[in-house]
Design a protein around this motif. Structure first.
Motif, PDB file in Angstrom:
ATOM      1  N   ILE A  89      -7.148 -53.196  51.222  1.00 31.73           N
ATOM      2  CA  ILE A  89      -8.018 -52.720  52.291  1.00 31.73           C
ATOM      3  C   ILE A  89      -8.703 -53.921  52.920  1.00 31.73           C
ATOM      4  CG2 ILE A  89      -9.991 -51.283  52.880  1.00 31.73           C
ATOM      5  CD1 ILE A  89      -9.284 -49.502  50.507  1.00 31.73           C
ATOM      6  N   SER A 147     -12.935 -51.229  56.341  1.00 33.07           N
ATOM      7  CA  SER A 147     -13.073 -49.780  56.276  1.00 33.07           C
ATOM      8  C   SER A 147     -14.436 -49.411  56.838  1.00 33.07           C
ATOM      9  CB  SER A 147     -12.938 -49.278  54.841  1.00 33.07           C
ATOM     10  OG  SER A 147     -13.001 -47.869  54.788  1.00 33.07           O
ATOM     11  N   THR A 158     -13.038 -41.475  57.608  1.00 32.70           N
ATOM     12  CA  THR A 158     -13.117 -42.919  57.372  1.00 32.70           C
ATOM     13  C   THR A 158     -11.880 -43.575  57.967  1.00 32.70           C
ATOM     14  OG1 THR A 158     -14.342 -42.592  55.311  1.00 32.70           O
ATOM     15  CG2 THR A 158     -13.271 -44.717  55.621  1.00 32.70           C
ATOM     16  N   SER A 162      -9.675 -47.168  58.298  1.00 34.92           N
ATOM     17  CA  SER A 162      -9.490 -48.453  57.636  1.00 34.92           C
ATOM     18  C   SER A 162      -8.189 -49.112  58.078  1.00 34.92           C
ATOM     19  CB  SER A 162      -9.495 -48.287  56.114  1.00 34.92           C
ATOM     20  OG  SER A 162      -8.434 -47.446  55.686  1.00 34.92           O
ATOM     21  N   GLU A 200      -5.262 -51.509  56.344  1.00 35.73           N
ATOM     22  CA  GLU A 200      -4.736 -51.983  55.072  1.00 35.73           C
ATOM     23  C   GLU A 200      -3.514 -52.858  55.344  1.00 35.73           C
ATOM     24  OE1 GLU A 200      -3.941 -48.488  52.833  1.00 35.73           O
ATOM     25  OE2 GLU A 200      -5.985 -47.723  53.002  1.00 35.73           O
TER      26      GLU A 200
END
Length: 200
Positions: free
Chosen positions: A30, A33, A40, A42, A44
């Protein structure tokens, strides 16, 4: 323990069936985030497979309604980050997950198919080509992708294609918010989507 209502259970099962990570995903870190309303968001990275993932996660497995500004903001934050983990590799794709989480993209695909003579609104499929190919070509639209292209260009990347799997077809009632006037016909509204990237 209370019983789960059937519509809710169906939504969860569809989400689980559609959420199949890209081949080789598993070494993901991650990068950034951030909360965005009820969900949420994020970024990655999988350094082994040189892939990025834009993950939108709702605690109740509902569509996240991610707007364009949120996408641009999280991408900018990820590329600007200087403390580990950072984006240090050269990436070949950005997986954005389910199209229905991005209403502006879901509506664009549905509207494009509805107006397209190459799409059979009665049968809910292209007249000649494979449905995944059709959706990928429709989404690879420079006007729609221009804001994301502009942000990626700041970091020496550009989108050179779109890949699509598991297209879902339904009615206009199935489109994410904001709801609009319902039209007759079956149209594509959801899928798993990858943006293919090239660093320059």
């Amino acid at each position: 323990m209370g019983k789960i209502k059937l519509p809710t259970l169906c939504k969860i099962l569809i989400s689980l069936l559609l959420w199949v990570p890209p081949y080789g995903w598993g070494q993901d870190a991650i990068i950034v985030s951030a909360p965005a309303g009820e969900y949420t968001l994020s970024i990655e990275a999988d350094e082994e497979w040189h892939t990025l993932r834009l993950r939108a996660l709702h605690p109740r497995y509902q569509p996240c309604n991610v707007d364009l500004e949120a996408v641009l903001s999280i991408l900018a934050s990820a590329f600007a980050k200087t403390e580990p983990p950072t984006l240090r590799g050269e990436y070949t794709s950005l997986f954005i997950g389910r199209l229905i989480d991005y209403p502006w993209l879901s509506h664009f695909l549905a509207d494009t198919a509805y107006r397209d003579k190459r799409w059979n609104k009665k049968k809910g499929r292209p007249i000649k080509m494979d449905i995944n190919t059709y959706a990928a070509r429709a989404l690879y639209n420079q006007n729609v992708l221009k804001p994301i292209q502009t942000e990626l260009a700041r970091h020496s990347y550009r989108i050179v294609g779109v890949s699509v799997e598991k297209v879902l077809v339904g009615g206009f009632r199935d489109l994410p918010k904001p709801k609009r006037k319902r039209l007759d016909g079956r149209i594509p509204f959801d899928a798993q989507v990858w943006f293919r990237l090239l660093k320059h």
